[in-house]
Design a protein around this motif. Structure first.
Motif, mmCIF file in Angstrom:
data_model
loop_
_atom_site.group_PDB
_atom_site.id
_atom_site.type_symbol
_atom_site.label_atom_id
_atom_site.label_comp_id
_atom_site.label_asym_id
_atom_site.label_seq_id
_atom_site.Cartn_x
_atom_site.Cartn_y
_atom_site.Cartn_z
ATOM 1 N N PRO A 1 25.274 -52.809 -73.904
ATOM 2 C CA PRO A 1 24.806 -52.773 -73.352
ATOM 3 C C PRO A 1 23.229 -51.269 -74.107
ATOM 4 O O PRO A 1 24.006 -51.869 -75.574
ATOM 5 C CB PRO A 1 25.249 -51.330 -73.098
ATOM 6 N N PRO B 1 22.915 -47.540 -60.975
ATOM 7 C CA PRO B 1 23.759 -48.243 -61.649
ATOM 8 C C PRO B 1 24.027 -49.139 -62.689
ATOM 9 O O PRO B 1 24.927 -49.967 -63.040
ATOM 10 C CB PRO B 1 23.579 -49.421 -59.949
ATOM 11 N N LYS B 2 23.351 -48.975 -63.740
ATOM 12 C CA LYS B 2 23.013 -49.126 -64.476
ATOM 13 C C LYS B 2 23.716 -48.905 -65.853
ATOM 14 O O LYS B 2 24.276 -48.981 -66.962
ATOM 15 C CB LYS B 2 21.500 -49.871 -64.943
ATOM 16 N N VAL B 3 24.360 -47.552 -65.579
ATOM 17 C CA VAL B 3 24.987 -46.901 -66.041
ATOM 18 C C VAL B 3 26.591 -46.760 -66.253
ATOM 19 O O VAL B 3 27.050 -46.785 -64.902
ATOM 20 C CB VAL B 3 24.141 -45.359 -66.450
ATOM 21 N N GLN B 4 26.926 -47.768 -67.545
ATOM 22 C CA GLN B 4 28.171 -47.706 -67.283
ATOM 23 C C GLN B 4 29.228 -46.818 -67.947
ATOM 24 O O GLN B 4 30.190 -46.293 -67.374
ATOM 25 C CB GLN B 4 28.525 -49.214 -68.135
ATOM 26 N N SER B 5 28.162 -45.818 -68.684
ATOM 27 C CA SER B 5 29.092 -44.782 -69.342
ATOM 28 C C SER B 5 28.785 -43.708 -69.903
ATOM 29 O O SER B 5 26.954 -44.164 -69.916
ATOM 30 C CB SER B 5 30.527 -44.843 -70.176
ATOM 31 N N LYS C 1 22.891 -53.503 -69.182
ATOM 32 C CA LYS C 1 23.684 -52.256 -68.839
ATOM 33 C C LYS C 1 23.243 -50.856 -69.583
ATOM 34 O O LYS C 1 22.703 -51.275 -70.926
ATOM 35 C CB LYS C 1 24.818 -52.502 -68.953
ATOM 36 N N ALA D 1 30.552 -47.799 -75.741
ATOM 37 C CA ALA D 1 29.596 -48.524 -75.103
ATOM 38 C C ALA D 1 30.824 -50.439 -75.033
ATOM 39 O O ALA D 1 30.206 -51.451 -75.185
ATOM 40 C CB ALA D 1 28.935 -49.419 -75.849
ATOM 41 N N GLY D 2 32.040 -50.323 -75.415
ATOM 42 C CA GLY D 2 32.964 -51.016 -75.203
ATOM 43 C C GLY D 2 33.000 -52.232 -76.983
ATOM 44 O O GLY D 2 32.462 -53.415 -76.633
ATOM 45 N N ASN E 1 32.416 -39.906 -61.676
ATOM 46 C CA ASN E 1 31.616 -41.667 -60.895
ATOM 47 C C ASN E 1 31.546 -42.111 -62.664
ATOM 48 O O ASN E 1 31.299 -43.523 -61.927
ATOM 49 C CB ASN E 1 30.508 -41.586 -59.837
ATOM 50 N N LYS E 2 31.539 -42.232 -63.522
ATOM 51 C CA LYS E 2 31.401 -42.832 -65.054
ATOM 52 C C LYS E 2 33.300 -42.216 -65.701
ATOM 53 O O LYS E 2 32.369 -41.539 -66.011
ATOM 54 C CB LYS E 2 30.318 -42.326 -65.180
ATOM 55 N N VAL F 1 23.773 -47.241 -71.961
ATOM 56 C CA VAL F 1 25.088 -46.025 -71.993
ATOM 57 C C VAL F 1 24.281 -45.307 -72.471
ATOM 58 O O VAL F 1 23.704 -45.063 -73.194
ATOM 59 C CB VAL F 1 25.957 -45.958 -73.254
#
Length: 264
Positions: free
Chosen positions: A31, A107-111, A87, A250-251, A195-196, A89
């Motif tokens: 991301p 919705p594009k923000v994953q964390s 995506k 970011a995983g 929610n994140k 971060v």
């Protein structure tokens, strides 16, 4: 004819800004990390963190917040999110935590990653979130003019960035961007951390935003925590450790990616 063509091109780009800037996303790509600076700073405060992230082939962009209002800073951050190819971060330092709390409901923000930062709840302002906690020594030295807050040189060196070299602290003073005081009283309308997945980097030696407030905030938002013996500007004094937390959010596992060659 050249001028007419140039104008037409500019108008066309203005009408389709997001599709032009946002290239197709690669499902395997990491991301984009979007970094939001705090008060009394600008996007360059993230330079060391960006260099570390890019060394691991993770794209990173620093937002240049006007610090004129919560609405203005959120708008600048949302433009950066819209321009990202996939995506995102979202990372916020200090006041930037309030900004990502509002802008992160995308919705594009994953964390989310908070670095010595505010993280107000829905309907709450930064000032309200700080109620009941010790006031950092640096905050008592703020100066105000025309509704904007700024730090004098000695406060930057002794409270804002005491773990940096004196010449670096002097540069921070010279390049600081004042914050509109009224922004601290502006409440967020949403709380993205609800929610994140969230991470929080605590600065235990912070003289601006009290470590007690930071620890309580991290617990309240259910964040994964890294605690550093650093000043308010851990992103400058401990950039590798801050970057490690961002990579985790970011995983991305550094051991899985080849370290890029770093130029001078």
């Amino acid at each position: 004819m050249f001028r007419t063509s140039l104008l037409a091109t500019a108008l066309a780009l203005a009408g389709v800004a997001s599709p032009v800037l946002a290239a197709p996303a690669d499902a395997e790509a990491p991301p984009t990390v979007i970094l939001v600076h705090g008060a009394f700073a600008d996007g360059s405060s993230w330079n060391k963190v960006i260099a570390t992230l890019q060394a691991w082939h993770v794209p990173a962009i620093a937002v240049q917040n006007p610090l004129s209002s919560l609405e203005d800073d959120v708008a600048a951050t949302r433009r950066a999110i819209a321009a990202a190819p996939g995506k995102v971060v979202l990372v916020g330092h200090s006041w930037g935590g309030t900004v990502i709390t509002e802008a992160g409901d995308d919705p594009k923000v994953q964390s989310l990653v908070y670095v010595a930062a505010f993280a107000p709840d829905r309907g709450q302002s930064s000032a309200q979130q700080g109620e009941g906690f010790p006031v950092g020594p640096g905050l008592s030295r703020l100066q105000e003019k025309d509704g904007y807050l700024w730090l004098p040189a000695d406060a930057v060196a002794e409270d804002f960035a005491p773990d940096l070299m004196k010449k670096t602290a002097a540069l921070l003073y010279s390049t600081q961007v004042p914050l509109k005081a009224s922004a601290l009283g502006e409440a967020v309308t949403t709380a993205a951390w609800r929610n994140k997945p969230s991470w929080y980097v605590i600065s235990r030696d912070d003289r601006m935003l009290s470590p007690q407030l930071q620890a309580a905030t991290a617990r309240r938002i259910g964040a994964q925590v890294q605690s550093l013996g650093a000043s308010h500007v851990s992103l400058l004094s401990r950039p590798a450790q801050v970057a490690d937390t961002i990579l985790e959010a970011a995983g991305v596992k550094p051991a899985e990616l080849p370290l890029a060659e770093q130029g001078g």
